[in-house]
Design a protein around this motif. Structure first.
Motif, PDB file in Angstrom:
ATOM      1  N   PRO A 153       0.773  -1.219  -0.092  1.00  0.00           N
ATOM      2  CA  PRO A 153      -0.083   0.008   0.024  1.00  0.00           C
ATOM      3  C   PRO A 153       1.040   1.294   0.176  1.00  0.00           C
ATOM      4  CG  PRO A 153       0.044  -1.008   2.165  1.00  0.00           C
ATOM      5  CD  PRO A 153       0.766  -2.004   1.370  1.00  0.00           C
ATOM      6  N   LEU A 154       0.572   2.145  -0.467  1.00  0.00           N
ATOM      7  CA  LEU A 154       1.123   3.556  -0.796  1.00  0.00           C
ATOM      8  C   LEU A 154       0.123   4.547  -0.255  1.00  0.00           C
ATOM      9  CD1 LEU A 154       2.528   3.190  -4.370  1.00  0.00           C
ATOM     10  CD2 LEU A 154       3.581   2.670  -2.179  1.00  0.00           C
ATOM     11  N   GLU A 155       0.684   5.694   0.594  1.00  0.00           N
ATOM     12  CA  GLU A 155       0.021   6.800   0.854  1.00  0.00           C
ATOM     13  C   GLU A 155       0.113   7.914  -0.072  1.00  0.00           C
ATOM     14  OE1 GLU A 155       1.279   7.565   4.802  1.00  0.00           O
ATOM     15  OE2 GLU A 155       0.572   5.767   5.724  1.00  0.00           O
ATOM     16  N   ILE A 156      -0.357   7.619  -1.196  1.00  0.00           N
ATOM     17  CA  ILE A 156      -0.488   8.657  -2.144  1.00  0.00           C
ATOM     18  C   ILE A 156      -1.902   8.530  -2.888  1.00  0.00           C
ATOM     19  CG2 ILE A 156       1.989   8.540  -2.735  1.00  0.00           C
ATOM     20  CD1 ILE A 156       1.456   6.723  -5.255  1.00  0.00           C
ATOM     21  N   THR A 157      -2.158   9.650  -3.478  1.00  0.00           N
ATOM     22  CA  THR A 157      -3.377   9.798  -4.238  1.00  0.00           C
ATOM     23  C   THR A 157      -3.306  10.108  -5.876  1.00  0.00           C
ATOM     24  OG1 THR A 157      -4.501  10.795  -2.266  1.00  0.00           O
ATOM     25  CG2 THR A 157      -5.602  11.013  -4.261  1.00  0.00           C
ATOM     26  N   LEU A 158      -4.012   9.021  -6.547  1.00  0.00           N
ATOM     27  CA  LEU A 158      -3.920   9.325  -7.907  1.00  0.00           C
ATOM     28  C   LEU A 158      -5.300   9.301  -8.591  1.00  0.00           C
ATOM     29  CD1 LEU A 158      -1.391   6.478  -9.089  1.00  0.00           C
ATOM     30  CD2 LEU A 158      -1.047   9.053  -8.931  1.00  0.00           C
ATOM     31  N   SER A 159      -5.477  10.097  -9.472  1.00  0.00           N
ATOM     32  CA  SER A 159      -6.687  10.355 -10.114  1.00  0.00           C
ATOM     33  C   SER A 159      -7.193   9.093 -10.516  1.00  0.00           C
ATOM     34  CB  SER A 159      -6.799  11.422 -11.125  1.00  0.00           C
ATOM     35  OG  SER A 159      -7.982  11.402 -11.934  1.00  0.00           O
ATOM     36  N   ASP A 160      -8.372   8.565 -10.517  1.00  0.00           N
ATOM     37  CA  ASP A 160      -8.943   7.289 -11.146  1.00  0.00           C
ATOM     38  C   ASP A 160      -9.872   7.741 -12.327  1.00  0.00           C
ATOM     39  OD1 ASP A 160     -11.234   8.765  -9.979  1.00  0.00           O
ATOM     40  OD2 ASP A 160     -11.915   7.022  -8.844  1.00  0.00           O
ATOM     41  N   GLN A 161      -9.779   8.904 -13.031  1.00  0.00           N
ATOM     42  CA  GLN A 161     -10.268   9.308 -14.068  1.00  0.00           C
ATOM     43  C   GLN A 161      -9.982   8.861 -15.493  1.00  0.00           C
ATOM     44  OE1 GLN A 161     -13.518  10.671 -13.861  1.00  0.00           O
ATOM     45  NE2 GLN A 161     -13.104  10.495 -11.728  1.00  0.00           N
ATOM     46  N   THR A 162      -8.235   8.698 -15.558  1.00  0.00           N
ATOM     47  CA  THR A 162      -7.774   8.398 -16.470  1.00  0.00           C
ATOM     48  C   THR A 162      -6.530   7.496 -16.222  1.00  0.00           C
ATOM     49  OG1 THR A 162      -6.404  10.189 -16.525  1.00  0.00           O
ATOM     50  CG2 THR A 162      -8.213  10.564 -17.680  1.00  0.00           C
ATOM     51  N   LEU A 163      -6.256   6.432 -17.023  1.00  0.00           N
ATOM     52  CA  LEU A 163      -5.173   5.676 -16.877  1.00  0.00           C
ATOM     53  C   LEU A 163      -3.937   6.431 -17.601  1.00  0.00           C
ATOM     54  CD1 LEU A 163      -4.047   2.921 -16.555  1.00  0.00           C
ATOM     55  CD2 LEU A 163      -4.581   2.431 -18.955  1.00  0.00           C
ATOM     56  N   SER A 164      -2.915   6.251 -16.546  1.00  0.00           N
ATOM     57  CA  SER A 164      -1.497   7.048 -16.984  1.00  0.00           C
ATOM     58  C   SER A 164      -0.512   5.753 -17.145  1.00  0.00           C
ATOM     59  CB  SER A 164      -0.982   7.643 -15.606  1.00  0.00           C
ATOM     60  OG  SER A 164      -1.727   8.930 -15.306  1.00  0.00           O
ATOM     61  N   LEU A 165       0.130   5.877 -18.169  1.00  0.00           N
ATOM     62  CA  LEU A 165       0.974   4.788 -18.816  1.00  0.00           C
ATOM     63  C   LEU A 165       2.454   5.255 -18.763  1.00  0.00           C
ATOM     64  CD1 LEU A 165      -1.183   3.054 -21.498  1.00  0.00           C
ATOM     65  CD2 LEU A 165      -0.846   2.601 -19.005  1.00  0.00           C
ATOM     66  N   VAL A 166       3.383   4.847 -18.140  1.00  0.00           N
ATOM     67  CA  VAL A 166       4.931   4.873 -18.519  1.00  0.00           C
ATOM     68  C   VAL A 166       5.729   3.817 -19.081  1.00  0.00           C
ATOM     69  CG1 VAL A 166       6.898   5.653 -17.003  1.00  0.00           C
ATOM     70  CG2 VAL A 166       4.480   6.008 -15.921  1.00  0.00           C
ATOM     71  N   ASN A 167       6.546   4.321 -19.980  1.00  0.00           N
ATOM     72  CA  ASN A 167       7.476   3.675 -20.824  1.00  0.00           C
ATOM     73  C   ASN A 167       6.632   2.755 -21.836  1.00  0.00           C
ATOM     74  OD1 ASN A 167       9.619   4.673 -19.538  1.00  0.00           O
ATOM     75  ND2 ASN A 167      10.038   3.131 -18.423  1.00  0.00           N
ATOM     76  N   LEU A 168       5.735   3.271 -22.313  1.00  0.00           N
ATOM     77  CA  LEU A 168       4.877   2.201 -23.320  1.00  0.00           C
ATOM     78  C   LEU A 168       4.685   3.308 -24.615  1.00  0.00           C
ATOM     79  CD1 LEU A 168       2.345   0.617 -20.866  1.00  0.00           C
ATOM     80  CD2 LEU A 168       3.942  -0.427 -22.333  1.00  0.00           C
ATOM     81  N   GLY A 169       5.765   3.577 -25.173  1.00  0.00           N
ATOM     82  CA  GLY A 169       5.568   4.474 -26.127  1.00  0.00           C
ATOM     83  C   GLY A 169       5.905   5.857 -25.930  1.00  0.00           C
ATOM     84  N   CYS A 170       5.799   6.710 -26.790  1.00  0.00           N
ATOM     85  CA  CYS A 170       5.905   8.142 -26.613  1.00  0.00           C
ATOM     86  C   CYS A 170       4.649   8.724 -26.399  1.00  0.00           C
ATOM     87  CB  CYS A 170       6.660   8.981 -27.847  1.00  0.00           C
ATOM     88  SG  CYS A 170       8.566   8.207 -28.001  1.00  0.00           S
ATOM     89  N   ASP A 171       4.569   9.596 -25.299  1.00  0.00           N
ATOM     90  CA  ASP A 171       3.229  10.221 -25.334  1.00  0.00           C
ATOM     91  C   ASP A 171       3.094  11.489 -26.093  1.00  0.00           C
ATOM     92  OD1 ASP A 171       2.331   8.303 -23.379  1.00  0.00           O
ATOM     93  OD2 ASP A 171       3.715   9.369 -21.925  1.00  0.00           O
TER      94      ASP A 171
END
Length: 869
Positions: free
Chosen positions: A261-279
């Protein structure tokens, strides 16, 4: 600039010439239609111009291959491949429609191409129920191009990524495996069976729908780790988030490794992707989310760190967290900025540098976050102003960290290899005024750049007195010794000190730090290989203890002084002890290398310094015992070798500092003799050796044989006698047998030298004085010989006198002074015993001793004045 960016791929340099000359079927079609490109109609756009305008990078595979796309004037969309090892471009596939490629991936065998794209409105209208079908993922056979299979047609965007086997698996697989990331917040793994036909042709054999595994659902963030073939993803859970990790293996299986578990907050509206092609924004007008504020980094030492930037900055301040999952705590940094617009946070970049992660905000700061040793803020390097600028980067383009030491600018189509610039660090080290920056730079260089030891020595010679918060000599010796052996065994990096600063209470301008404990990952697998084996050992060690074994700590200083006191005890003088200690010392001396430099100037290792040798051997015994208690899985011979390597490296470094200082300040060989007065360069060398002795004392480590003798000789040349004696009395200088012998033999007996010899002989330990008095033919030396002899003789007869019941006084003469009468009696007994035992070592003329004793007694009673009158 602290970071070096070297271009390994440039879209305009490596691809554009090929596209314009060879790779565009668009140009070929138009050229065939209009015969020459220069005779285009007024309404037709030049194909070369459109190709250059639409050329962009789409993905970088694990093996370094770059996938890119461009468009022609006739509505074609092309996908090409650049292989950096061959510097070769190749057209993989082209759509005869004008589509926007969102993502694409090529399997390792270069036989299958997965593409996800968005169809234009015109193309959608040609399809039934077109309003709901805008995104498509297809699989293309490209060897040869003879088949296209549809993977999925949905209303939301998708990303595709082939799995790659590990570096050890060089054989081809009968299956390829493709990850599909949907913006509907799920991740699937498709299994594609292939077969070879007609020699080299590869075709898909799977009929109907591809078999799929649902990897995750309700995902709000995901990161693909291409080198490690690992997938990290986060599911929201109540008020927090849970980080998961999946490890993929070459033999068609995967495992869920951990969750935490992490004590951080992420928006659940969109999916964020890292290192899966160029944004990049798609042509439909729907832009991808801003570059993610969250990224996971791993290193070869078993470190796993998560960097999270809070998306909403407080007035001119950025808050970001470094969650060290392998350590079990989180550090929250707050950095001051001059930003007034929070939208500039989209330019925050993370750059992976193995043991460090660079957090970069353009025109604000550059922070090298230490993953391996994150305990104190002074181990991290925080820079602002011109020192924090990155050269060769596009200010308006976000830097995307692909994997370790590799980054990309997607908007410009450039891939960089990134490293820490040692030249920039050395330059900053020379001009900075802050101890925190000096310590952080030394930490980076000494622990990771072994070839720069001489450069650091050059800096040390000119900056020994500028550091107030730490000792640079200690940092040099400890960090270099640690680097030399830290990778030899698991946990060894935690049992040996890596820095000279255990505590740091000073503030660092521009950034503050707080530390909080966090949950450690719960591992779900039983067998660990590769990175996970090292990571698991880190977790297990941190769960048991967080203490480190450091020689310089107060906890062990008492044991060190006990060792010093034990060196001269008779109880330690047994055959087993002598053999163990001397064998250890012999191994260390033979293992050392620096002192063997040809034409060396500093005469070290040319004598038998018994005291330091025995301390060295005792320290090795203690260190072996300690390592054996914690390294239960390591063999005894391996531990012995680790200890020899560690101690010899420490002594090597001391020799290296002395030798480098001699050469740096051109100290002549005549400086190591007693004749002449010391020069300024010799005095500087003497100061350096004083600082080395002081540092070694605080570190509780011995010095190389011959060091104290050399130090004493320089002290005689550079200091007045009073100051020299004060240094000896204060234990700054340590008397050695070799020094006293050299002093008595080389200096004549003029008034000044006689005073020096007498003063030093007075201060000699008994162990040394018994060996050197006979070398000086002088009344003072004879006096000491008589005194030592009498002291030893009286000690021997004390027990016999106490046990004697009654005994007549024997002697050749009677004097009315009873103490002298008693002394004559004992001397007579000694003389008689000497006649009866001619082989006894103490065979000295008793009459001579009588005369000396009589004179000394007369002096003590003041009778010599009456006799003279």
């Amino acid at each position: 600039m602290v970071l070096d960016f070297n271009t390994t791929f440039n879209l305009n340099r490596d691809v554009m010439p090929w596209v314009l000359l060879h790779g565009s079927p668009v140009q070929e079609r138009i050229a065939q239609k209009h015969e020459v490109l220069g005779h285009l109609g007024p309404g037709i756009q030049n194909p070369a111009e459109k190709s250059s305008r639409t050329l962009r990078m789409v993905n970088v595979e694990r093996n370094g291959n770059v996938l890119y796309t461009w468009k022609g004037t006739s509505g074609l969309t092309c996908i090409g491949l650049y292989e950096p090892n061959l510097a070769h471009n190749k057209l993989l596939y082209y759509f005869e429609d004008d589509v926007h490629v969102i993502s694409c991936s090529l399997n390792r065998e270069n036989t299958l191409l997965a593409v996800s794209y968005c169809m234009s409105a015109e193309e959608n209208r040609c399809l039934p129920h077109w309003s709901g079908l805008r995104y498509m993922a297809v699989l293309v056979e490209i060897q040869p191009i003879n088949n296209v299979r549809v993977i999925k047609v949905v209303e939301t965007s998708m990303r595709v990524q082939f799995l790659y086997p590990t570096a050890e698996g060089l054989h081809q697989f009968p299956e390829s495996h493709l990850l599909v990331f949907s913006e509907e917040k799920y991740i699937e793994l498709c299994h594609i069976s292939v077969a070879t036909e007609n020699g080299n042709d590869v075709v898909i054999t799977t009929k109907g729908q591809f078999p799929k595994d649902r990897i995750a659902e309700d995902v709000v963030w995901a990161q693909w780790d291409a080198p490690g073939q690992r997938l990290f993803f986060i599911n929201p859970k109540h008020s927090s988030c849970v980080l998961h990790c999946v490890q993929f293996y070459p033999d068609d299986h995967f495992k869920y490794v951990f969750e935490v578990p992490l004590e951080i907050t992420l928006s659940d509206q969109t999916l964020s992707l890292v290192n899966l092609g160029c944004d990049l924004c798609d042509e439909s007008g729907k832009g991808r989310p801003a570059s993610p504020y969250l990224q996971v980094f791993t290193n070869k030492m078993g470190g796993l760190c998560l960097i999270y930037v809070h998306p909403f900055p407080v007035a001119q301040e950025i808050t970001y967290q470094a969650i060290f999952l392998h350590k079990g705590y989180t550090k929250t940094f707050k950095a001051a900025t001059t930003m007034t617009d929070s939208s500039r946070l989209t330019k925050v970049a993370f750059i992976h540098l193995d043991s460090y992660v660079a957090v970069y905000v353009p025109n604000q700061f550059l922070h090298l976050v230490n993953i391996t040793h994150p305990e104190l803020l002074c181990y991290h390097l925080f820079l602002t102003g011109t020192d924090a600028q990155l050269s060769g980067m596009c200010c308006d383009c976000n830097v995307q960290s692909l994997w370790r030491s590799c980054a990309a600018e997607c908007c410009t189509g450039i891939v960089f290899s990134v490293g820490i610039s040692t030249e920039a660090l050395l330059s900053l080290l020379s001009r900075t005024k802050l101890d925190c920056e000096r310590l952080a730079i030394l930490h980076i260089i000494l622990l990771h750049q072994s070839h720069l030891e001489m450069k650091i020595l050059d800096w040390l010679c000119g900056h020994l007195s500028v550091c107030r918060s730490f000792d640079p000599i200690q940092e040099f010796i400890i960090a270099s010794s640690y680097r030399n052996v830290s990778t030899d065994a698991v946990h060894l990096d935690k049992l040996l000190p890596y820095t000279s600063v255990p505590l740091w209470n000073e503030e660092i301008q521009g950034v503050s730090c707080t530390t909080d404990l966090t949950d450690m990952p719960i591992l779900k697998v039983g067998a660990f290989k590769g990175f996970w084996e090292t990571f698991h050992s880190e977790l297990e060690y941190m769960k048991v203890t967080r203490q480190r074994f450091q020689y310089g700590s107060n906890m062990h200083r008492r044991d060190w002084y006990k060792l010093i006191n034990e060196v001269d005890t008779r109880e330690k003088r047994n055959a087993i002890y002598q053999r163990t200690v001397l064998e250890n010392v012999k191994k260390v001396i033979l293992h050392m290398g620096t002192w063997r430099i040809d034409h060396r100037r500093a005469p070290l290792h040319q004598e038998e310094d018994y005291h330091d040798k025995e301390l060295m051997g005792l320290m090795m015994v203690k260190l072996k015992d300690h390592l054996s208690q914690h390294l239960l899985h390591v063999s005894k011979s391996k531990i012995d070798q680790i200890v020899v390597d560690y101690v010899s490296k420490q002594l090597d470094l001391v020799c290296l500092i002395v030798e480098f200082s001699c050469r740096q300040y051109n100290v002549e060989p005549c400086a190591f003799g007693f004749h002449g007065k010391g020069s300024p360069s010799e005095y500087y060398l003497f100061q350096i050796m004083c600082l080395i002795s002081e540092a070694a004392g605080r570190m509780c480590m011995p010095l190389p044989p011959g060091y104290h003798t050399l130090h004493l000789v320089l002290g005689v040349r550079c200091l007045p006698l009073e100051n020299l004696l004060h240094c000896i009395d204060s234990q700054i200088l340590h008397l050695t047998e070799a020094f006293v012998i050299k002093l008595l033999k080389e200096l004549d007996d003029d008034e000044k030298n006689e005073k020096m010899k007498y003063s030093i002989i007075l201060r000699l330990p008994e162990r040394i004085s018994a060996k050197v008095h006979h070398l000086w033919d002088h009344a003072i030396s004879n006096n000491f010989i008589a005194m030592k002899y009498l002291n030893r003789s009286l000690s021997r007869l004390k027990t016999q006198e106490l046990n004697r019941q009654s005994s007549p006084v024997r002697g050749t003469r009677r004097i009315d002074f009873l103490p002298l009468n008693y002394l004559i009696m004992m001397l007579s007994e000694i003389e008689e015993r000497a006649h009866n035992n001619p082989f006894e070592d103490d065979n000295i003329d008793a009459a001579f001793l009588e005369e000396i004793a009589l004179k000394q007694t007369a002096v003590l009673l003041g009778l010599h004045r009456k006799l003279e009158n």
